[in-house]
Design a protein around this motif. Structure first.
Motif, PDB file in Angstrom:
ATOM      1  N   LEU A 166       0.832  -1.205   0.000  1.00  0.00           N
ATOM      2  CA  LEU A 166       0.000   0.000   0.000  1.00  0.00           C
ATOM      3  C   LEU A 166       0.868   1.257   0.000  1.00  0.00           C
ATOM      4  O   LEU A 166       0.616   2.201  -0.757  1.00  0.00           O
ATOM      5  N   LEU A 167       1.901   1.270   0.830  1.00  0.00           N
ATOM      6  CA  LEU A 167       2.799   2.423   0.868  1.00  0.00           C
ATOM      7  C   LEU A 167       3.545   2.585  -0.451  1.00  0.00           C
ATOM      8  O   LEU A 167       3.684   3.709  -0.958  1.00  0.00           O
ATOM      9  N   GLU A 168       3.996   1.480  -1.027  1.00  0.00           N
ATOM     10  CA  GLU A 168       4.704   1.542  -2.310  1.00  0.00           C
ATOM     11  C   GLU A 168       3.801   2.062  -3.418  1.00  0.00           C
ATOM     12  O   GLU A 168       4.279   2.677  -4.374  1.00  0.00           O
ATOM     13  N   HIS A 169       2.499   1.841  -3.296  1.00  0.00           N
ATOM     14  CA  HIS A 169       1.538   2.337  -4.289  1.00  0.00           C
ATOM     15  C   HIS A 169       1.025   3.728  -3.952  1.00  0.00           C
ATOM     16  O   HIS A 169       0.109   4.228  -4.602  1.00  0.00           O
ATOM     17  N   GLY A 170       1.599   4.366  -2.952  1.00  0.00           N
ATOM     18  CA  GLY A 170       1.306   5.763  -2.684  1.00  0.00           C
ATOM     19  C   GLY A 170       0.261   6.059  -1.634  1.00  0.00           C
ATOM     20  O   GLY A 170      -0.226   7.196  -1.550  1.00  0.00           O
ATOM     21  N   ALA A 171      -0.113   5.083  -0.812  1.00  0.00           N
ATOM     22  CA  ALA A 171      -1.049   5.375   0.280  1.00  0.00           C
ATOM     23  C   ALA A 171      -0.453   6.469   1.159  1.00  0.00           C
ATOM     24  O   ALA A 171       0.736   6.446   1.473  1.00  0.00           O
ATOM     25  N   ALA A 172      -1.298   7.420   1.555  1.00  0.00           N
ATOM     26  CA  ALA A 172      -0.838   8.521   2.392  1.00  0.00           C
ATOM     27  C   ALA A 172      -0.581   8.071   3.823  1.00  0.00           C
ATOM     28  O   ALA A 172       0.309   8.591   4.495  1.00  0.00           O
ATOM     29  N   LYS A 173      -1.368   7.107   4.272  1.00  0.00           N
ATOM     30  CA  LYS A 173      -1.230   6.600   5.638  1.00  0.00           C
ATOM     31  C   LYS A 173      -1.687   5.152   5.656  1.00  0.00           C
ATOM     32  O   LYS A 173      -2.668   4.802   5.012  1.00  0.00           O
ATOM     33  N   VAL A 174      -0.968   4.330   6.392  1.00  0.00           N
ATOM     34  CA  VAL A 174      -1.363   2.931   6.585  1.00  0.00           C
ATOM     35  C   VAL A 174      -1.349   2.637   8.074  1.00  0.00           C
ATOM     36  O   VAL A 174      -0.315   2.802   8.740  1.00  0.00           O
ATOM     37  N   TYR A 175      -2.511   2.224   8.589  1.00  0.00           N
ATOM     38  CA  TYR A 175      -2.623   1.755   9.961  1.00  0.00           C
ATOM     39  C   TYR A 175      -2.368   0.251   9.970  1.00  0.00           C
ATOM     40  O   TYR A 175      -2.862  -0.465   9.096  1.00  0.00           O
ATOM     41  N   ALA A 176      -1.640  -0.229  10.973  1.00  0.00           N
ATOM     42  CA  ALA A 176      -1.498  -1.662  11.212  1.00  0.00           C
ATOM     43  C   ALA A 176      -2.338  -1.977  12.437  1.00  0.00           C
ATOM     44  O   ALA A 176      -1.985  -1.596  13.556  1.00  0.00           O
ATOM     45  N   GLY A 177      -3.483  -2.613  12.227  1.00  0.00           N
ATOM     46  CA  GLY A 177      -4.365  -2.983  13.326  1.00  0.00           C
ATOM     47  C   GLY A 177      -3.839  -4.247  13.980  1.00  0.00           C
ATOM     48  O   GLY A 177      -3.819  -5.314  13.353  1.00  0.00           O
ATOM     49  N   VAL A 178      -3.385  -4.118  15.224  1.00  0.00           N
ATOM     50  CA  VAL A 178      -2.734  -5.232  15.918  1.00  0.00           C
ATOM     51  C   VAL A 178      -3.134  -5.255  17.388  1.00  0.00           C
ATOM     52  O   VAL A 178      -3.508  -4.232  17.954  1.00  0.00           O
ATOM     53  N   ARG A 179      -3.045  -6.426  17.991  1.00  0.00           N
ATOM     54  CA  ARG A 179      -3.329  -6.532  19.426  1.00  0.00           C
ATOM     55  C   ARG A 179      -2.288  -5.786  20.252  1.00  0.00           C
ATOM     56  O   ARG A 179      -2.600  -5.195  21.272  1.00  0.00           O
ATOM     57  N   ASP A 180      -1.023  -5.851  19.818  1.00  0.00           N
ATOM     58  CA  ASP A 180       0.061  -5.204  20.560  1.00  0.00           C
ATOM     59  C   ASP A 180       0.768  -4.209  19.644  1.00  0.00           C
ATOM     60  O   ASP A 180       1.615  -4.602  18.824  1.00  0.00           O
ATOM     61  N   PRO A 181       0.454  -2.921  19.739  1.00  0.00           N
ATOM     62  CA  PRO A 181       1.070  -1.922  18.869  1.00  0.00           C
ATOM     63  C   PRO A 181       2.598  -1.898  18.917  1.00  0.00           C
ATOM     64  O   PRO A 181       3.238  -1.501  17.945  1.00  0.00           O
TER      65      PRO A 181
END
Length: 158
Positions: free
Chosen positions: A30-45
């Motif tokens: 997603l970042l390589e394709h130009g997403a402005a922001k990517v959230y990683a939804g995880v149990r332990d940030p």
């Protein structure tokens, strides 16, 4: 084409389970394709090791966690549900293009025990980005998933 294309460039994405394996590959693609922001939804940030990904506490099995994540990430335009399945009432899905991604074995920790052909997670992620850009509602990422889909249309016992 199954639907309208979806621009990745400038989008805001959430990848559940986005800290390792195929989820991390989705976040990177997603970042390589130009997403402005990517959230990683995880149990332990604390488990999110990429500095260009925004850690978001999310346990897809806990309703309160889902509500809190939806409130915190109200700007999401792309959701990659890599860690679970939401029902039609999940606020994270509202107004979001849904793409079904099917793959056999993927080269991740989860499939390390399998002695069978595997597809790299980066390939699954890139095919998914292509589907988003083209507005396709389904990705059949490897031969195993294409064969399984084709077998569904066969008569029982064939």
């Amino acid at each position: 084409m199954d639907g309208e294309h979806h621009d990745i460039k400038g989008s805001v994405a959430l990848v559940t389970g986005g800290n390792r394996g195929i989820g991390r590959a989705f976040a990177r693609a997603l970042l390589e394709h130009g997403a402005a922001k990517v959230y990683a939804g995880v149990r332990d940030p604390a488990g999110v090791r990429d500095s260009d990904v925004v850690p978001l506490r999310l346990d897809v099995t806990d309703e309160e966690s889902i509500r809190a994540a939806a409130a915190a990430a109200g700007d999401v335009t792309i959701l990659i549900s890599n860690a679970g399945v939401g029902d039609s009432g999940t606020r994270l899905l509202e107004g979001t293009l849904v793409v079904g991604v099917h793959a056999g074995f993927v080269e991740t920790e989860m499939a390390a025990w399998v002695d069978a052909p595997k597809i790299p997670p980066e390939s699954v992620a890139e095919q998914t980005m292509d589907a988003l850009l083209a507005g396709r509602a389904e990705v059949l990422a490897d031969e195993r998933s294409r064969n399984a889909k084709a077998a569904l249309s066969q008569p029982v016992g064939a």
